[in-house]
Design a protein around this motif. Structure first.
Motif, PDB file in Angstrom:
ATOM      1  N   GLY A 142       1.980   8.488  -4.478  1.00 34.11           N
ATOM      2  CA  GLY A 142       1.987   9.337  -5.679  1.00 34.11           C
ATOM      3  C   GLY A 142       2.891   8.643  -6.820  1.00 34.11           C
ATOM      4  N   GLU A 143       2.273   9.202  -7.863  1.00 29.32           N
ATOM      5  CA  GLU A 143       2.927   8.687  -9.129  1.00 29.32           C
ATOM      6  C   GLU A 143       4.424   8.350  -9.331  1.00 29.32           C
ATOM      7  N   THR A 144       5.124   9.596  -8.614  1.00 29.28           N
ATOM      8  CA  THR A 144       6.512   9.633  -8.785  1.00 29.28           C
ATOM      9  C   THR A 144       6.991   8.314  -8.031  1.00 29.28           C
ATOM     10  N   SER A 200      -9.175  -1.905  -4.328  1.00 34.87           N
ATOM     11  CA  SER A 200      -9.216  -0.626  -4.943  1.00 34.87           C
ATOM     12  C   SER A 200      -9.909   0.549  -3.947  1.00 34.87           C
ATOM     13  N   THR A 201      -9.281   1.546  -3.700  1.00 30.54           N
ATOM     14  CA  THR A 201      -9.737   2.725  -3.122  1.00 30.54           C
ATOM     15  C   THR A 201     -10.001   3.971  -3.597  1.00 30.54           C
ATOM     16  N   THR A 202      -9.912   4.032  -4.705  1.00 32.45           N
ATOM     17  CA  THR A 202     -10.185   5.402  -5.453  1.00 32.45           C
ATOM     18  C   THR A 202     -11.263   5.010  -6.773  1.00 32.45           C
ATOM     19  N   LEU A 203     -11.959   6.123  -7.193  1.00 33.38           N
ATOM     20  CA  LEU A 203     -13.021   5.957  -8.159  1.00 33.38           C
ATOM     21  C   LEU A 203     -12.214   5.898  -9.493  1.00 33.38           C
ATOM     22  N   THR A 238      -2.226  -0.388  -7.371  1.00 33.43           N
ATOM     23  CA  THR A 238      -2.308  -1.775  -8.206  1.00 33.43           C
ATOM     24  C   THR A 238      -1.709  -1.848  -9.328  1.00 33.43           C
ATOM     25  N   ASP A 239      -1.176  -0.837  -9.877  1.00 31.98           N
ATOM     26  CA  ASP A 239      -0.299  -1.058 -11.139  1.00 31.98           C
ATOM     27  C   ASP A 239       1.114  -1.598 -10.459  1.00 31.98           C
ATOM     28  N   LEU A 240       1.539  -0.849  -9.461  1.00 35.19           N
ATOM     29  CA  LEU A 240       3.045  -1.113  -9.018  1.00 35.19           C
ATOM     30  C   LEU A 240       3.064  -2.488  -8.232  1.00 35.19           C
ATOM     31  N   GLY A 252      -5.211   3.108  -4.726  1.00 39.11           N
ATOM     32  CA  GLY A 252      -5.502   3.565  -5.797  1.00 39.11           C
ATOM     33  C   GLY A 252      -4.685   3.068  -7.004  1.00 39.11           C
ATOM     34  N   GLY A 253      -4.482   3.318  -8.275  1.00 35.54           N
ATOM     35  CA  GLY A 253      -4.100   2.902  -9.376  1.00 35.54           C
ATOM     36  C   GLY A 253      -2.542   2.815  -9.262  1.00 35.54           C
ATOM     37  N   VAL A 254      -1.918   3.768  -8.494  1.00 36.52           N
ATOM     38  CA  VAL A 254      -0.782   3.599  -8.337  1.00 36.52           C
ATOM     39  C   VAL A 254      -0.335   2.455  -7.843  1.00 36.52           C
ATOM     40  N   ASP A 291     -11.239  16.720  -6.149  1.00 34.49           N
ATOM     41  CA  ASP A 291     -10.411  16.672  -7.555  1.00 34.49           C
ATOM     42  C   ASP A 291     -10.122  15.111  -7.750  1.00 34.49           C
ATOM     43  N   GLN A 292      -9.860  14.360  -6.765  1.00 36.07           N
ATOM     44  CA  GLN A 292      -9.662  13.068  -6.774  1.00 36.07           C
ATOM     45  C   GLN A 292     -10.911  12.389  -7.350  1.00 36.07           C
ATOM     46  N   ILE A 293     -12.087  12.668  -6.935  1.00 35.93           N
ATOM     47  CA  ILE A 293     -13.323  12.100  -7.447  1.00 35.93           C
ATOM     48  C   ILE A 293     -13.522  12.429  -8.899  1.00 35.93           C
ATOM     49  N   THR A 328       0.913  -1.281  -0.018  1.00 28.89           N
ATOM     50  CA  THR A 328       0.070  -0.053  -0.192  1.00 28.89           C
ATOM     51  C   THR A 328       0.807   1.168  -0.055  1.00 28.89           C
ATOM     52  N   ASP A 329       0.172   2.366  -0.214  1.00 33.61           N
ATOM     53  CA  ASP A 329       1.105   3.524   0.124  1.00 33.61           C
ATOM     54  C   ASP A 329       0.885   4.278   1.378  1.00 33.61           C
ATOM     55  N   SER A 330       1.648   5.479   1.236  1.00 32.77           N
ATOM     56  CA  SER A 330       1.797   6.153   2.796  1.00 32.77           C
ATOM     57  C   SER A 330       0.573   6.865   3.061  1.00 32.77           C
ATOM     58  N   ASN A 331      -0.131   7.094   2.321  1.00 32.81           N
ATOM     59  CA  ASN A 331      -1.573   7.711   2.574  1.00 32.81           C
ATOM     60  C   ASN A 331      -2.816   6.594   3.076  1.00 32.81           C
ATOM     61  N   VAL A 332      -2.634   5.654   2.125  1.00 31.51           N
ATOM     62  CA  VAL A 332      -3.712   4.605   2.295  1.00 31.51           C
ATOM     63  C   VAL A 332      -3.607   3.915   3.669  1.00 31.51           C
ATOM     64  N   ASP A 382     -16.668   2.528   0.687  1.00 35.92           N
ATOM     65  CA  ASP A 382     -16.461   3.279   1.991  1.00 35.92           C
ATOM     66  C   ASP A 382     -15.084   4.301   1.820  1.00 35.92           C
ATOM     67  N   ARG A 383     -14.129   3.684   0.960  1.00 29.57           N
ATOM     68  CA  ARG A 383     -12.953   4.333   0.830  1.00 29.57           C
ATOM     69  C   ARG A 383     -13.099   5.726   0.055  1.00 29.57           C
ATOM     70  N   TRP A 384     -14.202   5.724  -0.562  1.00 29.02           N
ATOM     71  CA  TRP A 384     -14.317   7.069  -1.577  1.00 29.02           C
ATOM     72  C   TRP A 384     -14.698   8.049  -0.755  1.00 29.02           C
ATOM     73  N   GLN A 385     -15.069   7.928   0.676  1.00 28.06           N
ATOM     74  CA  GLN A 385     -15.450   9.244   1.498  1.00 28.06           C
ATOM     75  C   GLN A 385     -14.264  10.001   1.745  1.00 28.06           C
ATOM     76  N   THR A 386     -13.004   9.576   1.729  1.00 34.10           N
ATOM     77  CA  THR A 386     -11.840  10.052   2.160  1.00 34.10           C
ATOM     78  C   THR A 386     -11.437  10.963   0.900  1.00 34.10           C
ATOM     79  N   LEU A 387     -11.850  10.812  -0.301  1.00 34.26           N
ATOM     80  CA  LEU A 387     -11.073  11.199  -1.604  1.00 34.26           C
ATOM     81  C   LEU A 387     -11.497  12.566  -1.682  1.00 34.26           C
TER      82      LEU A 387
HETATM   83  N1  LIG Z   1      -3.696  -0.407 -15.092  1.00 40.12           N
HETATM   84  C1  LIG Z   1      -4.647   0.286 -15.712  1.00 40.12           C
HETATM   85  O1  LIG Z   1      -5.225  -0.294 -16.690  1.00 40.12           O
HETATM   86  C2  LIG Z   1      -4.564   1.578 -15.270  1.00 40.12           C
HETATM   87  C3  LIG Z   1      -5.832   2.443 -15.811  1.00 40.12           C
HETATM   88  C4  LIG Z   1      -5.965   3.778 -15.406  1.00 40.12           C
HETATM   89  C5  LIG Z   1      -4.791   4.248 -14.561  1.00 40.12           C
HETATM   90  N2  LIG Z   1      -3.864   3.559 -14.096  1.00 40.12           N
HETATM   91  C6  LIG Z   1      -2.987   4.185 -13.323  1.00 40.12           C
HETATM   92  O2  LIG Z   1      -3.601   4.493 -12.148  1.00 40.12           O
HETATM   93  C7  LIG Z   1      -2.832   5.480 -11.433  1.00 40.12           C
HETATM   94  C8  LIG Z   1      -3.965   6.890 -11.059  1.00 40.12           C
HETATM   95  O3  LIG Z   1      -4.638   6.019 -10.237  1.00 40.12           O
HETATM   96  P1  LIG Z   1      -5.353   6.730  -8.593  1.00 40.12           P
HETATM   97  O4  LIG Z   1      -5.817   8.291  -9.008  1.00 40.12           O
HETATM   98  O5  LIG Z   1      -6.202   5.995  -8.127  1.00 40.12           O
HETATM   99  O6  LIG Z   1      -3.739   7.085  -8.229  1.00 40.12           O
HETATM  100  P2  LIG Z   1      -3.018   6.908  -6.785  1.00 40.12           P
HETATM  101  O7  LIG Z   1      -3.053   5.408  -6.510  1.00 40.12           O
HETATM  102  O8  LIG Z   1      -1.953   7.714  -6.673  1.00 40.12           O
HETATM  103  O9  LIG Z   1      -4.238   7.751  -5.721  1.00 40.12           O
HETATM  104  C9  LIG Z   1      -4.380   9.058  -5.805  1.00 40.12           C
HETATM  105  C10 LIG Z   1      -4.069   9.516  -4.488  1.00 40.12           C
HETATM  106  O10 LIG Z   1      -5.173   9.408  -3.560  1.00 40.12           O
HETATM  107  C11 LIG Z   1      -4.662   8.604  -2.531  1.00 40.12           C
HETATM  108  N3  LIG Z   1      -5.621   7.725  -2.125  1.00 40.12           N
HETATM  109  C12 LIG Z   1      -5.845   6.602  -2.304  1.00 40.12           C
HETATM  110  N4  LIG Z   1      -7.007   6.125  -1.946  1.00 40.12           N
HETATM  111  C13 LIG Z   1      -7.338   6.963  -0.933  1.00 40.12           C
HETATM  112  C14 LIG Z   1      -8.620   7.200  -0.112  1.00 40.12           C
HETATM  113  N5  LIG Z   1      -9.727   6.005  -0.059  1.00 40.12           N
HETATM  114  N6  LIG Z   1      -8.968   8.127   0.336  1.00 40.12           N
HETATM  115  C15 LIG Z   1      -8.102   9.268   0.302  1.00 40.12           C
HETATM  116  N7  LIG Z   1      -7.000   9.166  -0.479  1.00 40.12           N
HETATM  117  C16 LIG Z   1      -6.674   8.044  -1.255  1.00 40.12           C
HETATM  118  C17 LIG Z   1      -3.268   8.092  -2.798  1.00 40.12           C
HETATM  119  O11 LIG Z   1      -2.681   7.973  -1.686  1.00 40.12           O
HETATM  120  C18 LIG Z   1      -2.819   9.094  -3.882  1.00 40.12           C
HETATM  121  O12 LIG Z   1      -2.315  10.024  -3.151  1.00 40.12           O
HETATM  122  C19 LIG Z   1      -1.851   6.010 -12.551  1.00 40.12           C
HETATM  123  O13 LIG Z   1      -0.575   5.711 -12.241  1.00 40.12           O
HETATM  124  C20 LIG Z   1      -2.495   5.556 -13.904  1.00 40.12           C
HETATM  125  O14 LIG Z   1      -1.394   5.185 -14.768  1.00 40.12           O
HETATM  126  C21 LIG Z   1      -3.886   2.324 -14.588  1.00 40.12           C
END
Ligand SMILES: NC(=O)c1ccc[n+]([C@@H]2O[C@H](COP(=O)([O-])OP(=O)(O)OC[C@H]3O[C@@H](n4cnc5c(N)ncnc54)[C@H](O)[C@@H]3O)[C@@H](O)[C@H]2O)c1
Ligand SMILES: [Zn+2]
Length: 383
Positions: A79-81, A135-138, A115-117, A111-113, A183-185, A48-52, A175-180
């Motif tokens: 983050g993407e970096t 998955s925790t993001t939209l 699951t991709d990594l 989120g996507g970062v 702009d993330q939504i 997982t990442d440092s926020n989640v 439930d995880r979408w509540q903290t987005l």
């Molecule tokens: N594999 C694929 O088919 C595919 C498709 C689309 C996008 N992607 C990849 O997904 C990434 C973008 O996805 P993302 O926007 O989810 O990125 P992300 O995982 O970086 O999440 C965005 C930010 O939201 C934070 N976060 C995650 N869940 C949270 C939550 N429930 N509440 C509050 N904050 C939360 C994260 O820590 C991060 O800072 C890109 O790297 C993109 O390339 C992959």
């Protein structure tokens, strides 16, 4: 000496089907998924990442512990970096140091970062480990968690180094979408509107009802049980339908790239300072306008799209400071531009895609024609 040749006959037939679960508070559901079939005995590595980790890490680790499973959490900076080969190596070294072997299961939490990594780590660790995505993001629901694409970025391009590695299960925890943040939504809504445009008139109408008719704020949208479930389900199902018919992006999967030829070029031209979803919203709107010019959709349908995007707080025009040539240059570098040709997917009205004479979902357009079209858009026309 005579050259010797023989064949190693290996025709692979694999069943890579997996369930997608949508609901609220899915920690126990994730543990249950991790106990199915050959996954039951595996040692669990939660990545997982440092926020989640702060929002949900303990909850998931505790759920595994309560089920008597050996689970340890590995955290990388959000983050993407962080989506790099170096970070992949770093996680692999941590897994090695913790003694994880071939009998492991990766659980990607984020989120996507993430699951991709984490998916890419799973793809190559001990020649391939099974993984589950929570998955925790939209954005995760809309795009990143279904499809089996895993990757990291390199300076030359995003997602250039990776593998197709299908998860064993995907869980979308609403439930995880509540903290987005808003702009993330909205980032996820750009892709969500696109999915509706390519395949589902009713889904589009439900989004219109929420944002245009009821003027819902984006945070209210994700808190609404029915709307959140609908968005997660239709996003994943539409992606599934396109992916199932074309796993490796030969033709139909191209449909998922509606709005992306302009959107992705704009994202690069802006130096990735605008979210992907916002850039896709602009790309969708512009490509819809172009569709009207080509006679693929009616002007009224493009207006509905623009109204929906604006009501959801998404941009619809190329921002000031960007020149036609910036977009043209970025478009040429797109790794999906084939043989110098620039191919565009076009919607046919709302909820359907154009299929061109040779059965292709994308049609090539010459650079001069693209340049002229972009030049006619607001912001450019007067310059
Ligand atoms: N594999 C694929 O088919 C595919 C498709 C689309 C996008 N992607 C990849 O997904 C990434 C973008 O996805 P993302 O926007 O989810 O990125 P992300 O995982 O970086 O999440 C965005 C930010 O939201 C934070 N976060 C995650 N869940 C949270 C939550 N429930 N509440 C509050 N904050 C939360 C994260 O820590 C991060 O800072 C890109 O790297 C993109 O390339 C992959
Ligand atoms: Zn996209």
């Amino acid at each position: 000496m005579k050259t010797t040749e023989f064949t190693i006959e290996l025709v692979r037939k694999v069943d890579e089907s997996y369930p997608v679960v949508i609901g609220r508070d899915l920690a126990e559901a994730a543990v249950e998924m991790a106990s199915r079939g050959d996954l039951a005995e595996r040692r669990v590595a939660i990545i997982t990442d440092s926020n989640v980790v702060d929002l949900y890490g303990t909850r998931l680790e505790t759920a595994f512990a309560a089920a008597g499973r050996d689970a340890q959490t590995f955290v990388f900076p959000a983050g993407e970096t962080s989506k790099t080969r170096a970070m992949k190596e770093c996680l692999e070294d941590e897994l090695i140091a913790a003694g994880y072997g071939r009998d492991s299961l990766v659980v990607a939490l984020g989120g996507g970062v993430v699951t991709d990594l984490a998916g890419f780590v799973a793809a190559t660790y001990a020649r391939g480990l099974p993984y589950i995505s929570l998955s925790t993001t939209l954005v995760g629901a809309a795009d990143a968690s279904v499809g089996g694409k895993t990757a990291v970025d390199v300076p030359a391009a995003t997602n250039l180094i990776g593998a197709f590695h299908q998860p064993r299960a995907v869980l979308i925890d609403l439930d995880r979408w509540q903290t987005l943040t808003d702009d993330q939504i909205r980032d996820g809504l750009g892709e969500t509107v696109k999915q509706a445009c390519i395949a589902d008139t009713e889904f589009f109408a439900a989004l219109e009802e929420a944002f245009v008719a009821r003027r819902l704020a984006v945070a209210e949208f994700v808190r609404d049980d029915a709307l959140a479930e609908l968005a997660a389900r239709r996003n994943c199902q539409i992606k599934r339908d396109f992916v199932m018919s074309d796993v490796h992006e030969g033709n139909r999967r191209m449909g998922l790239n509606l709005g992306h030829t302009i959107g992705r070029a704009l994202e690069a031209a802006l130096g990735y300072t605008m979210t992907h979803g916002a850039c896709i919203a602009i790309g969708l709107n512009l490509q819809a306008r172009w569709s009207v010019e080509f006679g693929y959709m009616g002007a009224g349908e493009q207006e509905r799209l623009e109204r929906l995007l604006l009501a959801a707080g998404l941009p619809t025009e190329i921002p000031a400071g960007i020149e036609v040539e910036d977009i043209m240059a970025a478009m040429g570098h797109d790794k999906k531009a084939k043989g110098g040709e620039i191919r565009f997917v076009f919607q046919k009205g709302i909820g359907d895609l154009m299929v061109f004479d040779d059965g292709r979902f994308a049609r090539p357009i010459g650079r001069e024609e693209i340049r002229a079209f972009l030049g006619r858009q607001k912001g450019f026309a007067e310059s």
